[in-house]
Design an enzyme around this catalytic site. Structure first.
Site, PDB file in Angstrom:
ATOM      1  N   ARG A  10      16.717   0.953 -20.617  1.00  0.00           N
ATOM      2  CA  ARG A  10      16.420   1.197 -22.025  1.00  0.00           C
ATOM      3  C   ARG A  10      15.079   0.533 -22.348  1.00  0.00           C
ATOM      4  O   ARG A  10      14.830  -0.598 -21.960  1.00  0.00           O
ATOM      5  CB  ARG A  10      17.529   0.607 -22.891  1.00  0.00           C
ATOM      6  CG  ARG A  10      18.865   1.367 -22.816  1.00  0.00           C
ATOM      7  CD  ARG A  10      18.823   2.645 -23.632  1.00  0.00           C
ATOM      8  NE  ARG A  10      18.369   2.334 -24.977  1.00  0.00           N
ATOM      9  CZ  ARG A  10      19.125   1.761 -25.907  1.00  0.00           C
ATOM     10  NH1 ARG A  10      20.389   1.491 -25.661  1.00  0.00           N
ATOM     11  NH2 ARG A  10      18.630   1.479 -27.100  1.00  0.00           N
ATOM     12  N   SER A  42      18.943  -3.170 -19.730  1.00  0.00           N
ATOM     13  CA  SER A  42      18.324  -3.204 -21.065  1.00  0.00           C
ATOM     14  C   SER A  42      17.212  -4.250 -21.120  1.00  0.00           C
ATOM     15  O   SER A  42      16.686  -4.550 -22.198  1.00  0.00           O
ATOM     16  CB  SER A  42      19.380  -3.491 -22.134  1.00  0.00           C
ATOM     17  OG  SER A  42      20.362  -2.498 -22.131  1.00  0.00           O
ATOM     18  N   ASP A  69      23.648  -4.909 -20.829  1.00  0.00           N
ATOM     19  CA  ASP A  69      22.932  -5.116 -22.086  1.00  0.00           C
ATOM     20  C   ASP A  69      22.298  -6.516 -22.104  1.00  0.00           C
ATOM     21  O   ASP A  69      22.492  -7.306 -21.168  1.00  0.00           O
ATOM     22  CB  ASP A  69      23.936  -4.945 -23.241  1.00  0.00           C
ATOM     23  CG  ASP A  69      23.283  -4.423 -24.511  1.00  0.00           C
ATOM     24  OD1 ASP A  69      22.052  -4.497 -24.624  1.00  0.00           O
ATOM     25  OD2 ASP A  69      24.023  -3.965 -25.403  1.00  0.00           O
ATOM     26  N   ASP A  93      18.044   1.640 -30.264  1.00  0.00           N
ATOM     27  CA  ASP A  93      19.298   2.398 -30.169  1.00  0.00           C
ATOM     28  C   ASP A  93      19.189   3.698 -30.963  1.00  0.00           C
ATOM     29  O   ASP A  93      18.684   3.716 -32.087  1.00  0.00           O
ATOM     30  CB  ASP A  93      20.448   1.607 -30.801  1.00  0.00           C
ATOM     31  CG  ASP A  93      20.909   0.453 -29.933  1.00  0.00           C
ATOM     32  OD1 ASP A  93      20.279   0.171 -28.900  1.00  0.00           O
ATOM     33  OD2 ASP A  93      21.920  -0.170 -30.321  1.00  0.00           O
ATOM     34  N   ASP A 129      31.569   1.539 -23.152  1.00  0.00           N
ATOM     35  CA  ASP A 129      30.464   0.704 -23.623  1.00  0.00           C
ATOM     36  C   ASP A 129      31.090  -0.605 -24.086  1.00  0.00           C
ATOM     37  O   ASP A 129      32.069  -1.085 -23.493  1.00  0.00           O
ATOM     38  CB  ASP A 129      29.657   1.442 -24.705  1.00  0.00           C
ATOM     39  CG  ASP A 129      28.224   0.939 -24.787  1.00  0.00           C
ATOM     40  OD1 ASP A 129      28.005  -0.122 -25.418  1.00  0.00           O
ATOM     41  OD2 ASP A 129      27.302   1.569 -24.237  1.00  0.00           O
ATOM     42  N   ASP A 130      30.565  -1.193 -25.117  1.00  0.00           N
ATOM     43  CA  ASP A 130      31.018  -2.517 -25.564  1.00  0.00           C
ATOM     44  C   ASP A 130      32.488  -2.487 -26.018  1.00  0.00           C
ATOM     45  O   ASP A 130      33.045  -1.413 -26.263  1.00  0.00           O
ATOM     46  CB  ASP A 130      30.120  -2.964 -26.731  1.00  0.00           C
ATOM     47  CG  ASP A 130      30.035  -4.478 -26.846  1.00  0.00           C
ATOM     48  OD1 ASP A 130      30.871  -5.170 -26.252  1.00  0.00           O
ATOM     49  OD2 ASP A 130      29.119  -4.954 -27.556  1.00  0.00           O
TER      50      ASP A 130
END
Ligand code: GLA
Length: 410
Positions: A213, A188, A156, A217, A78-79
């Site tokens: 999404r 997202s 994202d 979160d 992920d990030d």
């Protein structure tokens, strides 16, 4: 003539859209974020920092503990993986201390083990964690991912103008397609638009993304999970029709086995995610997972419900007080009559199990020959129940009883 040209253009448009043949059933795998966040402190916390060694550890566990063979096949960053600067050619590069072998080598590591490699980026100028975003570099970054051997991209939407996403997300999707490497595309886009008051263009989202999404979160708590369940139930008329093979709603990661959910609540998340046809992306330390949580994540019957080939997202079909019933149509189907998964959920917290009676016909289960009912956690077989028959379940607080109602074949 004009009309024909228009029809032609529309069709070409549709073919040029996603159409990557991927994610015919909801993606399954492991995703770093919820459990490991933006831990970049490899000096003091080498075991848990976002690094190639963490990802390799997870890949090894996916194989040795049997997750891969049950369908969990993506291992995804992920990030916080990139270096803060692009290289001299303007390409993204991973942080050199934490990913000394590079991401091509990490992808190879996954592929050698029969796994897929997922990556995270952000449509804006910076990711949510402040690392370089893809804006201004869409084509280069899509090609870089393909060159590394990436199989799954989560894009994202921090540090971007949500108004631009109607153009930006499809554009990056086109660049992904043009690389010729099949990559699952997780967007997202809708959640950032909804949060800024824009009504998402669902037609375009469905054509562009394999999953998206559309809500907050997830955090490590029952209140977070319950909030997501309630959001999906309360807004199901808008949400459910968008799901189908190749394009799924993503209510966010499975947090089973972490710190915040009880055993009952963990069973609830797995059951509701199965019925919602949600991606099953575990975010947990697989090196340190208690057996009972592993058993929930590895429940074959629930995985089969989640991965059912009809690809129909389930719905909340009953809610009164703390009691809810969620159904999802699944195979086998006999002469147009579908089988069902049924989750009876008790959102109460008064400490005593609720006795809940189910009459199938009142939930739309009307197949005259009836259903063979099996509990998917206990394997208890309740025998055949006719549409106007009934069954009573004892449902624990914040827990579920999940049953499969299989059409009886003549
Ligand atoms: C957003 C996303 C999360 C995660 C973080 C990373 O909040 O919704 O899933 O990717 O960014 O910074």
């Amino acid at each position: 003539m004009k009309v024909q040209v228009l029809v032609c253009m529309v069709m070409v448009g549709m073919v040029a859209a996603l159409d990557n043949g991927l994610a015919r059933t909801p993606p399954m795998g492991w995703l770093a974020w919820e459990r490991f966040r933006c831990n970049i402190d490899c000096e003091n916390d080498p075991h848990n920092c976002i690094s190639e060694s963490l990802l390799k550890n997870m890949a090894d566990m996916m194989v040795s503990e049997g997750y891969r063979d049950l369908g969990y096949n993506v291992v995804s960053l992920d990030d916080c993986w990139p270096a803060h600067e692009r290289d001299q050619d303007g390409k993204l590069q991973p942080d050199p201390q934490r990913f000394p072998s590079g991401l091509g080598a990490l992808a190879d590591y996954m592929h050698e083990r029969g796994l897929k490699f997922g990556i995270y980026e952000d449509y804006g100028t910076l990711t949510c964690g402040g690392y370089p975003g893809i804006l201004g570099h869409l084509e280069t970054d899509a090609q870089t991912f393909a060159d590394w051997g990436v199989d799954y991209v989560k894009l994202d939407g921090c540090n971007a103008d949500p108004k631009d996403m109607d153009e930006g997300y499809p554009s990056f999707g086109d660049y992904l397609n043009k690389t010729g490497r099949p990559m699952v595309y997780s967007c997202s886009w809708p959640v950032y638009q909804q949060d800024s008051g824009i009504t998402p263009n669902w037609t375009s989202i469905i054509e562009t993304c394999n999953l998206w999404r559309n809500y907050n979160d997830i955090q490590d708590s029952w209140s977070s999970v319950a909030n997501i369940i309630n959001h999906y139930g309360d807004n199901q008329d808008k949400i459910v029709p968008n799901a189908g093979p190749g394009h799924w709603n993503d209510p966010d990661m499975l947090i089973i086995g972490n710190f915040g959910l009880s055993y009952e609540q963990s069973k609830t998340q797995m059951a509701i995610w199965a019925v919602m046809a949600a991606p099953l992306l575990m975010s947990v330390d697989l090196r340190d997972l208690r057996e009972e949580y592993k058993a929930i994540l590895q429940n074959k019957a629930l995985i089969a419900v989640n991965q059912d080939e009809l690809g129909i997202q389930g719905r909340r079909v009953y809610k009164a007080g703390h009691t809810e019933m969620w159904t999802r149509p699944i195979t086998p189907v006999h002469e147009g009559n579908r089988s069902y998964a049924l989750v009876v959920l008790n959102q109460g917290s008064d400490g005593t199990p609720a006795m809940v009676t189910v009459k199938p016909s009142s939930l739309g289960l009307t197949y005259p020959a009836g259903y063979e009912v099996v509990d998917l956690y206990t394997n208890v077989n309740h025998g055949t129940v006719l549409p106007d028959g009934q069954l009573t379940f004892s449902v624990n607080p914040s827990g579920v009883v999940v049953t499969k109602w299989q059409v009886v074949m003549p």
